[in-house]
Design a protein around this motif. Structure first.
Motif, PDB file in Angstrom:
ATOM      1  N   SER A   1       0.829  -1.203   0.000  1.00 56.58           N
ATOM      2  CA  SER A   1       0.000   0.000   0.000  1.00 56.58           C
ATOM      3  C   SER A   1       0.863   1.252   0.000  1.00 56.58           C
ATOM      4  O   SER A   1       2.019   1.239   0.448  1.00 56.58           O
ATOM      5  CB  SER A   1      -0.913   0.002   1.230  1.00 56.58           C
ATOM      6  N   ASP A   2       0.298   2.344  -0.479  1.00 56.28           N
ATOM      7  CA  ASP A   2       1.016   3.614  -0.505  1.00 56.28           C
ATOM      8  C   ASP A   2       1.411   4.083   0.892  1.00 56.28           C
ATOM      9  O   ASP A   2       2.414   4.781   1.065  1.00 56.28           O
ATOM     10  CB  ASP A   2       0.155   4.694  -1.160  1.00 56.28           C
ATOM     11  N   SER A   3       0.642   3.679   1.899  1.00 60.59           N
ATOM     12  CA  SER A   3       0.914   4.125   3.268  1.00 60.59           C
ATOM     13  C   SER A   3       2.266   3.638   3.788  1.00 60.59           C
ATOM     14  O   SER A   3       2.825   4.240   4.708  1.00 60.59           O
ATOM     15  CB  SER A   3      -0.197   3.658   4.208  1.00 60.59           C
ATOM     16  N   LEU A   4       2.803   2.569   3.193  1.00 65.16           N
ATOM     17  CA  LEU A   4       4.111   2.061   3.615  1.00 65.16           C
ATOM     18  C   LEU A   4       5.253   2.628   2.774  1.00 65.16           C
ATOM     19  O   LEU A   4       6.403   2.225   2.935  1.00 65.16           O
ATOM     20  CB  LEU A   4       4.137   0.531   3.600  1.00 65.16           C
ATOM     21  N   GLU A   5       4.938   3.527   1.869  1.00 70.17           N
ATOM     22  CA  GLU A   5       5.936   4.362   1.183  1.00 70.17           C
ATOM     23  C   GLU A   5       7.083   3.574   0.559  1.00 70.17           C
ATOM     24  O   GLU A   5       8.237   4.007   0.587  1.00 70.17           O
ATOM     25  CB  GLU A   5       6.510   5.395   2.170  1.00 70.17           C
TER      26      GLU A   5
ATOM     27  N   SER B   1      10.825   5.511   7.322  1.00 66.89           N
ATOM     28  CA  SER B   1       9.551   5.351   8.030  1.00 66.89           C
ATOM     29  C   SER B   1       8.685   4.229   7.449  1.00 66.89           C
ATOM     30  O   SER B   1       8.057   3.473   8.204  1.00 66.89           O
ATOM     31  CB  SER B   1       8.779   6.670   8.023  1.00 66.89           C
ATOM     32  N   GLY B   2       8.658   4.100   6.125  1.00 72.32           N
ATOM     33  CA  GLY B   2       7.856   3.050   5.513  1.00 72.32           C
ATOM     34  C   GLY B   2       8.345   1.655   5.860  1.00 72.32           C
ATOM     35  O   GLY B   2       7.550   0.747   6.121  1.00 72.32           O
TER      36      GLY B   2
ATOM     37  N   LYS C   1       7.373   0.949   9.455  1.00 70.74           N
ATOM     38  CA  LYS C   1       5.950   0.598   9.529  1.00 70.74           C
ATOM     39  C   LYS C   1       5.721  -0.839   9.075  1.00 70.74           C
ATOM     40  O   LYS C   1       4.925  -1.568   9.668  1.00 70.74           O
ATOM     41  CB  LYS C   1       5.136   1.553   8.661  1.00 70.74           C
TER      42      LYS C   1
ATOM     43  N   TYR D   1       4.091  -4.009  11.210  1.00 71.70           N
ATOM     44  CA  TYR D   1       2.973  -4.825  10.730  1.00 71.70           C
ATOM     45  C   TYR D   1       3.339  -6.309  10.761  1.00 71.70           C
ATOM     46  O   TYR D   1       2.538  -7.152  11.187  1.00 71.70           O
ATOM     47  CB  TYR D   1       2.597  -4.406   9.309  1.00 71.70           C
TER      48      TYR D   1
ATOM     49  N   ASN E   1       5.979   0.506  -4.804  1.00 70.23           N
ATOM     50  CA  ASN E   1       5.235  -0.317  -3.842  1.00 70.23           C
ATOM     51  C   ASN E   1       5.805  -1.715  -3.641  1.00 70.23           C
ATOM     52  O   ASN E   1       5.643  -2.310  -2.573  1.00 70.23           O
ATOM     53  CB  ASN E   1       3.765  -0.429  -4.265  1.00 70.23           C
TER      54      ASN E   1
END
Length: 317
Positions: free
Chosen positions: A44-48, A55-56, A59, A63, A132
């Motif tokens: 997902s884009d949220s994990l950069e 940071s990605g 994260k 998870y 991604n």
């Protein structure tokens, strides 16, 4: 009359047809739904783009840790995270994520692993700057998470300790797996005075794509030449469990470099490496989850689980 017929059939049907082995209980836990869930989150884009040390990537490791905890896998050496640094990248704080199931033997372990990092965010000539990495390597990471869940669901304690390893820093030069192998060889486990012997390692890296339509069920399977039994295992399990795979067996001598089986192979540890080859979206921002062949991911995950079951439970191989 119909009820009587059913009762007669049940009475004369061997119990073995209804009994499900521990191995098969675990196998049943590997599903298309979970493959889509894990890959969907990781890509997902949220994990950069899950870049190591950023940071990605952090994260993503959180998870993975929460997933291992949820399925009931213990943290390796009392913590899921194995932090490490590299002289080439001194500013990056990276960490492998490691869980395990203790075995009956204290002096032997087997390991299954995949790298979870990718190449992050960077400007390019498109409107999409997030890389991604759905195939590279959310696909392999999803396999390890499913296999961990499957081993717990089997309800059986393996003969050998099983380590589930999610590596960081692969894209920067196999940093996480190299660190683990080096660190493992230095550690002394009382009262054995030596670290338990690693009997085998299985690596999953990019297991979810087709180069062409004809490659729908194609998978490359590299294995250590001194262990031809690895080839026999896969052939037998494809037939026994109706796995829709057409394996291309290759000796590890012909393996491409650049994945996390290399540090193990260099230590003369027998390895199996699953890969579905490079494709047009390799290391591009277009490596998205909607392009994954999920049926293939699930079948390779099942094959890897069955390989690992043999490694963990056969008294000799």
């Amino acid at each position: 009359m119909r009820l009587k017929l059913i009762l007669v059939v049940l009475f004369f049907t061997p119990f073995s047809l209804f009994a499900q082995t521990s191995k098969e209980k675990g196998l049943a836990e590997i599903t298309l739904q979970k493959a889509k869930e894990y890959i969907g989150v990781l890509a997902s884009d949220s994990l950069e783009g899950r870049k190591a040390g950023e940071s990605g990537g952090l994260k993503a490791s959180e998870y993975i840790k929460s997933t291992l905890l949820k399925v009931g896998v213990k943290p390796w050496r009392d913590t899921y995270y194995q932090p490490f640094e590299s002289d080439r990248y001194p500013s990056l704080k990276m960490r492998n994520v490691l869980g395990y199931i203790p075995g009956k033997y204290q002096d032997e372990v087997v390991i299954v692993g995949a790298h979870y990092d990718h190449i992050g965010v960077k400007a390019n000539k498109t409107n999409d700057s997030i890389y991604n990495g759905a195939d590279d390597n959310a696909s392999g990471t999803s396999a390890i998470l499913q296999i961990a869940k499957a081993f717990v669901a089997s309800g059986e304690k393996p003969l050998r300790t099983v380590i589930f390893a999610l590596w960081d820093g692969e894209e920067l030069g196999l940093l996480g797996s190299s660190y683990f192998v080096e660190d493992y060889s230095k550690n002394i486990t009382f009262p054995l005075l030596t670290a338990p012997k690693i009997r085998g390692y299985i690596n999953c890296d990019m297991i979810g794509r087709n180069k062409t339509e004809a490659d729908y069920n194609y998978v490359a399977c590299f294995f250590s030449p001194e262990k031809p039994v690895f080839k026999e295992w896969l052939q037998n399990d494809i037939a026994a469990y109706n796995l829709n795979l057409v394996p291309d067996f290759r000796s590890m001598d012909d393996s491409p470099g650049g994945s996390d089986h290399i540090p193990f192979s260099m230590r003369k540890i027998p390895v199996i490496f699953y890969n579905t080859d490079l494709h047009e979206d390799y290391h591009k921002p277009t490596d998205h989850a909607d392009k994954i062949n999920y049926e293939k991911v699930v079948n390779i995950t099942k094959a890897t689980y069955l390989n690992l079951w043999n490694m963990a439970n056969l008294k000799d191989f």
